[in-house]
Motif scaffolding. Structure first.
Motif, mmCIF file in Angstrom:
data_model
loop_
_atom_site.group_PDB
_atom_site.id
_atom_site.type_symbol
_atom_site.label_atom_id
_atom_site.label_comp_id
_atom_site.label_asym_id
_atom_site.label_seq_id
_atom_site.Cartn_x
_atom_site.Cartn_y
_atom_site.Cartn_z
ATOM 1 N N ILE A 1 44.758 66.331 25.362
ATOM 2 C CA ILE A 1 45.815 67.084 24.545
ATOM 3 C C ILE A 1 47.053 66.480 24.658
ATOM 4 C CG2 ILE A 1 46.659 69.548 24.107
ATOM 5 C CD1 ILE A 1 43.919 70.638 24.428
ATOM 6 N N GLN A 2 47.607 66.175 25.912
ATOM 7 C CA GLN A 2 48.749 65.805 26.017
ATOM 8 C C GLN A 2 48.957 64.507 25.623
ATOM 9 O OE1 GLN A 2 48.541 66.246 30.539
ATOM 10 N NE2 GLN A 2 49.997 67.979 30.513
ATOM 11 N N GLN A 3 47.806 63.643 25.650
ATOM 12 C CA GLN A 3 47.950 62.193 25.150
ATOM 13 C C GLN A 3 48.119 62.371 23.551
ATOM 14 O OE1 GLN A 3 44.304 59.994 26.209
ATOM 15 N NE2 GLN A 3 45.074 60.070 28.259
ATOM 16 N N LEU B 1 51.726 61.887 18.590
ATOM 17 C CA LEU B 1 52.170 62.690 17.456
ATOM 18 C C LEU B 1 53.660 62.630 17.456
ATOM 19 C CD1 LEU B 1 50.412 66.171 17.331
ATOM 20 C CD2 LEU B 1 50.317 64.068 15.589
ATOM 21 N N ILE B 2 54.244 62.733 18.713
ATOM 22 C CA ILE B 2 55.759 62.504 18.979
ATOM 23 C C ILE B 2 55.916 61.203 18.614
ATOM 24 C CG2 ILE B 2 57.574 62.714 20.461
ATOM 25 C CD1 ILE B 2 55.989 65.082 21.713
ATOM 26 N N ALA B 3 55.498 60.264 19.131
ATOM 27 C CA ALA B 3 55.795 58.848 19.185
ATOM 28 C C ALA B 3 55.509 58.156 17.841
ATOM 29 C CB ALA B 3 54.811 57.856 20.136
ATOM 30 N N ALA B 4 54.551 58.993 17.053
ATOM 31 C CA ALA B 4 54.395 58.283 15.407
ATOM 32 C C ALA B 4 55.606 58.856 14.770
ATOM 33 C CB ALA B 4 53.006 58.950 14.890
#
Length: 93
Positions: free
Chosen positions: A4-6, A11-14
């Protein structure tokens, strides 16, 4: 890191990979959203070349009507798509 953390990190990086190319680094313009949808979700959406469809997606996502998609609005999109994919997955079992 947990799965889930990955997923959260991805999501943030995208989001930040596409935001800020045309201005504000904390939002997506319509062009940036189109690039994100085509590159990251093209398999689900198909190539997003239909201007009317893109305009509708953008308008629906831009809940505060400020002319940009912020991170919260983006996460709402991803959550809705994830729910649809889950429903589809459950039906195919």
């Amino acid at each position: 890191m947990s799965q889930i953390q990955q997923g959260m990190a991805l999501l943030i990086a995208a989001f930040h990979k596409y935001s800020g190319k045309e201005g504000d680094k904390s939002t997506l313009t319509k062009g940036e959203l189109k690039d994100l949808l085509n590159a990251e979700l093209g398999v689900i959406f198909g190539k997003c070349e239909d201007k009317a469809a893109l305009d509708k997606i953008f308008k629906d996502l831009d809940s505060n009507a400020d002319g940009a998609v912020d991170f919260q609005e983006y996460v709402t999109l991803v959550a809705c798509i994830t729910m649809l994919c889950n429903d589809s997955f459950k039906k195919s079992k």
